[in-house]
Structure formats: structure tokens, C-alpha cells
Design a protein around this motif. Structure first.
Motif, PDB file in Angstrom:
ATOM      1  N   ALA A 227       0.813  -1.209   0.000  1.00 43.54           N
ATOM      2  CA  ALA A 227       0.000   0.000   0.000  1.00 43.54           C
ATOM      3  C   ALA A 227       0.846   1.259   0.000  1.00 43.54           C
ATOM      4  N   GLN A 228       2.084   1.188   0.483  1.00 40.34           N
ATOM      5  CA  GLN A 228       2.900   2.391   0.553  1.00 40.34           C
ATOM      6  C   GLN A 228       3.775   2.578  -0.665  1.00 40.34           C
ATOM      7  N   SER A 229       3.813   1.576  -1.570  1.00 41.19           N
ATOM      8  CA  SER A 229       4.653   1.707  -2.751  1.00 41.19           C
ATOM      9  C   SER A 229       3.859   1.775  -4.034  1.00 41.19           C
ATOM     10  N   GLN A 230       2.549   1.573  -3.957  1.00 40.67           N
ATOM     11  CA  GLN A 230       1.735   1.585  -5.153  1.00 40.67           C
ATOM     12  C   GLN A 230       0.282   1.879  -4.788  1.00 40.67           C
ATOM     13  N   VAL A 231      -0.506   2.184  -5.800  1.00 43.85           N
ATOM     14  CA  VAL A 231      -1.929   2.435  -5.621  1.00 43.85           C
ATOM     15  C   VAL A 231      -2.678   1.119  -5.810  1.00 43.85           C
ATOM     16  N   VAL A 232      -3.537   0.792  -4.869  1.00 41.76           N
ATOM     17  CA  VAL A 232      -4.309  -0.444  -4.924  1.00 41.76           C
ATOM     18  C   VAL A 232      -5.773  -0.095  -5.196  1.00 41.76           C
ATOM     19  N   LEU A 233      -6.309  -0.640  -6.288  1.00 42.82           N
ATOM     20  CA  LEU A 233      -7.703  -0.425  -6.667  1.00 42.82           C
ATOM     21  C   LEU A 233      -8.432  -1.753  -6.621  1.00 42.82           C
ATOM     22  N   VAL A 234      -9.445  -1.855  -5.778  1.00 38.96           N
ATOM     23  CA  VAL A 234     -10.272  -3.058  -5.672  1.00 38.96           C
ATOM     24  C   VAL A 234     -11.540  -2.811  -6.491  1.00 38.96           C
ATOM     25  N   LEU A 235     -11.778  -3.636  -7.500  1.00 35.12           N
ATOM     26  CA  LEU A 235     -12.895  -3.429  -8.416  1.00 35.12           C
ATOM     27  C   LEU A 235     -14.097  -4.264  -7.997  1.00 35.12           C
ATOM     28  N   ASP A 236     -15.212  -3.607  -7.802  1.00 33.74           N
ATOM     29  CA  ASP A 236     -16.460  -4.282  -7.466  1.00 33.74           C
ATOM     30  C   ASP A 236     -17.215  -4.579  -8.768  1.00 33.74           C
ATOM     31  N   LEU A 237     -17.139  -5.833  -9.227  1.00 34.33           N
ATOM     32  CA  LEU A 237     -17.771  -6.220 -10.487  1.00 34.33           C
ATOM     33  C   LEU A 237     -19.111  -6.910 -10.253  1.00 34.33           C
ATOM     34  N   LEU A 259      -0.091   5.837 -13.762  1.00 34.60           N
ATOM     35  CA  LEU A 259       1.143   5.379 -14.401  1.00 34.60           C
ATOM     36  C   LEU A 259       1.795   6.495 -15.212  1.00 34.60           C
ATOM     37  N   LYS A 260       1.016   7.472 -15.588  1.00 41.03           N
ATOM     38  CA  LYS A 260       1.608   8.637 -16.243  1.00 41.03           C
ATOM     39  C   LYS A 260       2.538   9.371 -15.296  1.00 41.03           C
ATOM     40  N   GLU A 261       2.257   9.259 -13.981  1.00 40.49           N
ATOM     41  CA  GLU A 261       3.103   9.861 -12.954  1.00 40.49           C
ATOM     42  C   GLU A 261       4.061   8.830 -12.347  1.00 40.49           C
ATOM     43  N   TYR A 262       4.217   7.708 -13.048  1.00 41.13           N
ATOM     44  CA  TYR A 262       5.153   6.642 -12.636  1.00 41.13           C
ATOM     45  C   TYR A 262       4.774   6.028 -11.284  1.00 41.13           C
ATOM     46  N   THR A 263       3.479   5.973 -11.018  1.00 43.40           N
ATOM     47  CA  THR A 263       2.988   5.323  -9.801  1.00 43.40           C
ATOM     48  C   THR A 263       2.402   3.967 -10.176  1.00 43.40           C
ATOM     49  N   PRO A 264       2.991   2.867  -9.737  1.00 37.75           N
ATOM     50  CA  PRO A 264       2.448   1.538 -10.073  1.00 37.75           C
ATOM     51  C   PRO A 264       1.032   1.366  -9.536  1.00 37.75           C
ATOM     52  N   VAL A 265       0.262   0.552 -10.226  1.00 38.80           N
ATOM     53  CA  VAL A 265      -1.130   0.305  -9.858  1.00 38.80           C
ATOM     54  C   VAL A 265      -1.340  -1.195  -9.690  1.00 38.80           C
ATOM     55  N   CYS A 266      -2.007  -1.566  -8.602  1.00 38.35           N
ATOM     56  CA  CYS A 266      -2.365  -2.962  -8.357  1.00 38.35           C
ATOM     57  C   CYS A 266      -3.886  -3.071  -8.395  1.00 38.35           C
ATOM     58  N   LEU A 267      -4.398  -3.937  -9.266  1.00 37.96           N
ATOM     59  CA  LEU A 267      -5.834  -4.152  -9.393  1.00 37.96           C
ATOM     60  C   LEU A 267      -6.214  -5.468  -8.720  1.00 37.96           C
ATOM     61  N   LEU A 268      -7.259  -5.435  -7.918  1.00 40.51           N
ATOM     62  CA  LEU A 268      -7.765  -6.625  -7.244  1.00 40.51           C
ATOM     63  C   LEU A 268      -9.219  -6.851  -7.654  1.00 40.51           C
ATOM     64  N   TYR A 321      -6.465   1.510   0.533  1.00 38.74           N
ATOM     65  CA  TYR A 321      -6.766   1.169  -0.858  1.00 38.74           C
ATOM     66  C   TYR A 321      -8.100   1.820  -1.200  1.00 38.74           C
ATOM     67  N   ALA A 322      -8.487   1.724  -2.463  1.00 42.42           N
ATOM     68  CA  ALA A 322      -9.761   2.291  -2.905  1.00 42.42           C
ATOM     69  C   ALA A 322     -10.621   1.196  -3.506  1.00 42.42           C
ATOM     70  N   VAL A 323     -11.872   1.127  -3.069  1.00 39.08           N
ATOM     71  CA  VAL A 323     -12.847   0.196  -3.644  1.00 39.08           C
ATOM     72  C   VAL A 323     -13.672   0.966  -4.667  1.00 39.08           C
TER      73      VAL A 323
END
Length: 339
Positions: A227-237, A259-268, A321-323
Motif C-alpha cells: 500500500a505504501q509503494s503503489q496504488v491499490v484499486l479493488v474493483l467491485d464487479l 502510471l503517467k506519474e510513474y505510480t504503479p497500480v495494483c488491481l484486485l 486502498y480504494a474500492v
């Protein structure tokens, strides 16, 4: 003898005429039966020499755009057929939909027949075409020879980016900042695995000030906390298709902005069969589409589930993280913290 005054009399034999007509009909039936039998025998010998190949002309399209598959039927046997039917299904694996499809192609003499199949998919996901059986019929369609085949191809239908991604990104970053500031000072919830020299782009909060003072150069702490090294997005499908489309579009747009700002993204994404999250890490801008294609091919819409509790149970190392899902004010991302 006076022939001019004689009369001619015609006499019909209905039974004999009926007999000849019946004999003619029987001969015609026997002719086409044996003809079909011979053709069927040749078709039965021809089926092992037939090859079906399908491919996607575009590996990916945007939802609403036209996509095309290519179907090719090759024949290496010295015989032909005007009626070759391919049976299969066309479906979207994300929404778990599947419709039957039938294709009719002629079989060329030691040749190849090709057909383009245009489709237009309204919703994003994984558009998959599968061919299961091949059936060859004689010219009259009296006899059919079937053979099982296994051929499939897929096209990734990418979501349309939503125009709210920029606004959502600002709100998400503000929420993350407030959570970090609200945590007790001096407490470090991440595990430090290494210390290295400062590089441009490193965060100020990761600087090891005491060690930097001793070495007289800036030193940075490397952490294992995701959580401190990347953005975590949890997708409610879960929910309606239009809602799922908005969730995917927002996640797609946010990923590009981060990612345009070089911030990695993790999708859950929740996987009900595995009872775990499908985890996709995107570290570079060039990987966005590739990773989204991977996600769309594995993800399936689910029933409503409390994602925050599942994240806390299965990913306890995540502090914030963000849901992304449907809330009372629409589809958006809500920042959640377990720190």
C-alpha cells in the motif's frame, strides 16, 4: 372392307401405369440413396483431412467498435462438399454469456476456404469464439457426417475511459494523504527490507534521516508494504452490466493517470471460484493494455460481497486502498484504511 368408317378405341390400364410410376419412383429413390451413400462414404473418409482454424484479426478493440474473427477450412482430400457446417458458441466470459453460432462453408478440392466474421460487442470483456463440431452433408442433405473439433480464439474488448477519472484521481490522492497524516507519528507499519541512496522520484517520507546524517548523503528506506509503494484499486464487479462497465472504465482511466506519474497500480478483482482475489500489478504505462487483457480474460462478474472485509482478511498487509463500485452518488472510488 370400308376402313374410312371404322372408329378407333383407346383403352387405358391404370394399374399398369401406376405400377410403372411406382417403379420409376423406387428407382429414383434408390438412385439418390446409393448416391448419398457413396457421397457419405467419401465424406467419412474426407473428415480426417479437414482442418479448422479460427483467429482474431484484432487482439483488442474498444467496447462498441467492430471486431473480426477469421475462420479457415482447409481440405487435403481429393473430394468436395457444398455443405460443411461448423457449430460452436460465441460468448463474453466476463459476463458469462454464451450464444450458439453456425457457419456454413464449402469444402474445396485440396484447397482452403476463408470467411471473415464481424461482430460488435457493446460491453467490455473477453469475446470468445469456439468451434465444437464439424458436419459434412451430401448434396441433398440426406446424410451427414459429424466430427468433433476444438478450436477457439478471443478478442479483448477494452472498456471506454470515463471522463471522471481525473476528478476521482484527485479525490483518491487527497483521501490517501489524510489517512497517512491521521496515523500516529513515529509508527511505521511497513517492514523495512533495505536502505539505499536517494534517487530522484523517491518520497521524502521514506528518507532515513539518522543514517543520512551519519553518511552525509540522503538514504532511503525500502519497504515491503504494497500500500505504501503503489496504488491499490479493488474493483467491485457486481451489479448491472452498465455499472460494471463504469467501474472498468474508471479503473482503466485511473490506471493510465497514475502510471503517467510513474505510480504503479495494483488491481484486485474477487474470484468466487478460487475464493481469493485476482491480483494484477501494472508497473509501466506500456503494460496497461496487456495487463487489462489478462484481467478481462480471468475475471467474471460476481454477486454482491463485502470487499473491504475480504481484503482485510486475505490482504492484511494493505493499510489503504480504494474500492471502486456503485455508491449512492454513483460509481466512484472510496478510500478505505485498515491501518
Amino acid at each position: 372392307m370400308n376402313r374410312e368408317g371404322s372408329k378407333r378405341h383407346w383403352k387405358l390400364y391404370p394399374l399398369r401405369i401406376a405400377g410403372y410410376v411406382l417403379l420409376f419412383v423406387v428407382m429414383v429413390v434408390l438412385y439418390f440413396f446409393f448416391k448419398s451413400y457413396v457421397v457419405a462414404s467419401l465424406n467419412w473418409k474426407m473428415t480426417p483431412y479437414l482442418t479448422v482454424r479460427i483467429s482474431a484479426l484484432q487482439p483488442k478493440v474498444i467496447a462498441g467498435e467492430e471486431s473480426r474473427f477469421m475462420c479457415k477450412l482447409s481440405n487435403a482430400f481429393p473430394w468436395v462438399s457444398l455443405q460443411c457446417e461448423l457449430q460452436g458458441t460465441l460468448g463474453n466470459t466476463l459476463y458469462h454469456t454464451e450464444d450458439p453460432i453456425r457457419l456454413c462453408l464449402p469444402v474445396r478440392l485440396r484447397g482452403e476456404e476463408a470467411m471473415e466474421l464481424p461482430f460488435r460487442c457493446k460491453y467490455s470483456g473477453n469475446l470468445q469464439l469456439c468451434i465444437h463440431t464439424l458436419a459434412i452433408k451430401d448434396l441433398l442433405g440426406l446424410v451427414s457426417v459429424k466430427q468433433e473439433v476444438s478450436e477457439e480464439a478471443a478478442i479483448a474488448v477494452m472498456p471506454q475511459e470515463t471522463g471522471e477519472a481525473s476528478e476521482q484521481k484527485s479525490g483518491f490522492q487527497m483521501g490517501m494523504s489524510e489517512l497517512e497524516e491521521s496515523q500516529a507519528k513515529g509508527n511505521d507499519f511497513a517492514e523495512i527490507t533495505d536502505v539505499r541512496e536517494y534517487r530522484p522520484g523517491d518520497r521524502i517520507k521514506d528518507i532515513h534521516w539518522k543514517l543520512s546524517a551519519k553518511k552525509e548523503t540522503l538514504m532511503v528506506k525500502e519497504r515491503t508494504s504494497v500500500a505504501q509503494s503503489q496504488v491499490v484499486l479493488v474493483l467491485d464487479l457486481s451489479g448491472q452490466r452498465d455499472t460494471v462497465e463504469e467501474v472498468l472504465g474508471l479503473a482503466y482511466g485511473l490506471s493510465k493517470l497514475f502510471l503517467k506519474e510513474y505510480t504503479p497500480v495494483c488491481l484486485l478483482v474477487w474470484d468466487a471460484l478460487e475464493y481469493d482475489f485476482i491480483e494484477v500489478l501494472i508497473q509501466k504505462r506500456e503494460e496497461i493494455d496487456t495487463q487489462f487483457i489478462y484481467l478481462l480474460r480471468r475475471a467474471v462478474v460476481t454477486d454482491n460481497i463485502e470487499l473491504a472485509k475480504m481484503v482485510q482478511s486475505l490482504r492484511p498487509q494493505l493499510q489503504a486502498y480504494a474500492v471502486i463500485g456503485l455508491y449512492e452518488d454513483g460509481v466512484r472510488g472510496e478510500v478505505i484504511s485498515h491501518g
